[in-house]
Write a protein that holds these residues in place. Structure first.
Motif, PDB file in Angstrom:
ATOM      1  N   VAL A  48      24.064  20.205  53.771  1.00 14.16           N
ATOM      2  CA  VAL A  48      23.118  20.522  54.778  1.00 14.16           C
ATOM      3  C   VAL A  48      22.715  21.837  54.391  1.00 14.16           C
ATOM      4  O   VAL A  48      23.284  22.919  53.965  1.00 14.16           O
ATOM      5  CB  VAL A  48      23.804  20.595  56.287  1.00 14.16           C
TER       6      VAL A  48
ATOM      7  N   SER B   3      26.356  17.503  59.455  1.00  8.52           N
ATOM      8  CA  SER B   3      26.824  18.535  58.599  1.00  8.52           C
ATOM      9  C   SER B   3      28.264  18.321  58.063  1.00  8.52           C
ATOM     10  O   SER B   3      28.595  18.660  57.007  1.00  8.52           O
ATOM     11  CB  SER B   3      26.822  19.681  59.508  1.00  8.52           C
TER      12      SER B   3
ATOM     13  N   VAL C  20      27.505  24.259  57.270  1.00 12.56           N
ATOM     14  CA  VAL C  20      26.494  24.076  56.513  1.00 12.56           C
ATOM     15  C   VAL C  20      26.707  24.741  55.050  1.00 12.56           C
ATOM     16  O   VAL C  20      27.564  25.306  55.011  1.00 12.56           O
ATOM     17  CB  VAL C  20      25.446  25.498  57.089  1.00 12.56           C
TER      18      VAL C  20
END
Length: 464
Positions: free
Chosen positions: A243, A238, A266
């Motif tokens: 992501v 990540s 994320v």
């Protein structure tokens, strides 16, 4: 009276045995008697105690010469026309009862004559006896019945095995190929698509079945968390890739999403339709869910600070979009211009030059001072046959000249770099590394998949 009841009970028991043989043991004649066509079933009663050899001797002795040489039992048994005669003997109250079984490969007339000859026997050993033929069983009829019943079972089993459609065969082959495409990534051996090792963006899903379903529809950059705790491999990826967290539309998917947002970097969040799982989605539903992804920062704000649901955010976005579309529809149309006036206005105007102006209009350039101050360095890296990067300080002096593959490590070690000029591709990963190192200018050949730009970093490409 009691004795008569006992005898009657014994006779009934023997008859039940014959019936059982007729129903379930019909094929035993086939196994024991080979080419047998008929089986004679008879019962006898002797007023005294006799043994099995006495009964067999009486059958052969008292029928000898009775039916001529062609139907003599000894000759028929020698030639195999009559099988082994089976006798069962039971003694009750000073009397002997029993059954006689004679397998025959003669025709039906000869077999019937032979059966009738058995009833002429009136003595077994020293005792008076009486033999009665119960029935003659056609073994071939029993075989035919068995064949019919067995054929029904075989046909039913065959009908249950449906011939698959062409599409089902195709899907089966594709499924096998997709299972082979599945790889294991990282120390935890996480199920992943074949593009995960080198793709700039990845999709994080919950389990192996989710990865297989995405592979089925051509999405090969998915990797599974495989559990409730996020593996170290996902956390590391990540920080390097773009992501997208793609979780199920249930309570479990919400918990995994919250943990991903807390421990991993994320960028986007997408979820399956409410109440559905990623592994059961169709291609259309997958594409729609991924297109409706929301930036992670917005989801974090809504979920952790405002306590709202992800689906509430999506519904709000859809409502806002619908309101915008309605506003566009409600805008009044421009008043129609009279035809004569339009003609008068069109006369002096020539559309051709206006089109030419749009085509030759120059693209807006960045500030000349910014391009000029890095011009000589850009030309230098362009002229280089290998991928190289120049690290400059505040005074525009080259402090290091390194291969592009070592650029990230050099930036982590140095804190005096003001600008980076290199003949490679500017990615999101490089931007994040450069901004953490305090670099103010990043000059590269082109940009790819850049979604976040730090405020304190100026990005310039050769095309500009």
């Amino acid at each position: 009276m009691k004795r008569k009841k006992t005898v009657l009970h014994h006779i009934l028991a023997e008859k039940q045995k014959f019936e059982k043989r007729k129903e379930g043991g019909g094929m035993s004649a086939k196994d024991e008697f080979g080419t047998t066509k008929y089986v004679i079933y008879a019962e006898f009663e002797a007023n005294g105690i006799v043994e099995r050899p006495d009964v067999v001797g009486a059958i052969f002795g008292q029928t000898e010469g009775l039916l001529g040489d062609d139907l003599d039992l000894r000759e028929l048994q020698k030639t195999g026309r009559i099988g082994r005669i089976r006798v069962e003997v039971h003694t009750k109250a000073g009397k002997t009862y029993g059954t006689i079984t004679v397998p025959s490969s003669l025709d039906r007339v000869e077999t019937a004559i032979l059966a009738a000859a058995l009833e002429t026997i009136d003595r077994v050993g020293p005792a008076e006896a009486k033999i009665k033929v119960l029935r003659i069983e056609d073994v071939r009829a029993t075989k035919r019945k068995y064949i019919i019943e067995r054929a029904k079972e075989i046909l039913e089993g065959l009908m249950e095995q449906e011939i698959p459609e062409t599409q089902e065969l195709t899907e089966e082959v594709k499924k096998a190929v997709r299972a082979k495409e599945l790889i294991e990534y990282g120390p935890e051996k996480l199920p992943a698509g074949p593009h995960v090792p080198f793709s700039d963006s990845i999709i994080v899903v919950e389990g192996r079945a989710d990865v297989l379903n995405l592979l089925k529809h051509g999405i090969k950059n998915a990797i599974a968390v495989e559990g409730t705790s996020v593996p170290e491999t996902i956390i590391k990826l990540s920080k390097e890739r773009i992501v997208t967290a793609f979780t199920d539309g249930d309570r479990g998917g919400e918990l995994i999403l919250k943990e991903l947002l807390q421990v991993a970097d994320v960028d986007y969040v997408a979820r399956a339709p409410e109440g559905k799982e990623v592994e059961e989605l169709t291609k259309k539903e997958i594409v729609k869910s991924l297109r409706s992804k929301v930036p992670a920062e917005q989801v974090i704000t809504e979920i952790f600070y405002k306590g709202r649901n992800f689906y509430d955010v999506i519904k709000e976005k859809e409502k806002a979009k619908a309101r915008e579309e309605k506003k566009e529809e409600r805008k009044p149309a421009p008043a129609p211009v009279p035809v004569q006036k339009q003609v008068e206005e069109k006369k002096p105007e020539r559309p051709e030059p206006r089109k030419e102006e749009r085509i030759i209009r120059p693209i807006q350039q960045p500030k000349p001072s910014e391009l000029e101050e890095f011009g000589e360095f850009i030309e230098k890296v362009k002229a280089s046959k290998e991928s190289m990067a120049l690290l400059l300080d505040k005074d525009k002096n080259v402090v290091a000249e390194v291969p592009v593959r070592e650029l990230t490590n050099q930036l982590k070690e140095r804190k005096d770099v003001y600008a980076v000029v290199f003949n490679g591709v500017i990615t999101q990963r490089l931007i994040d590394t450069v901004s953490e190192s305090g670099v103010k200018y990043l000059v590269g050949a082109r940009k790819y998949n850049v979604v976040r730009r730090p405020i304190n970093l100026k990005i310039v490409t050769f095309a500009e």
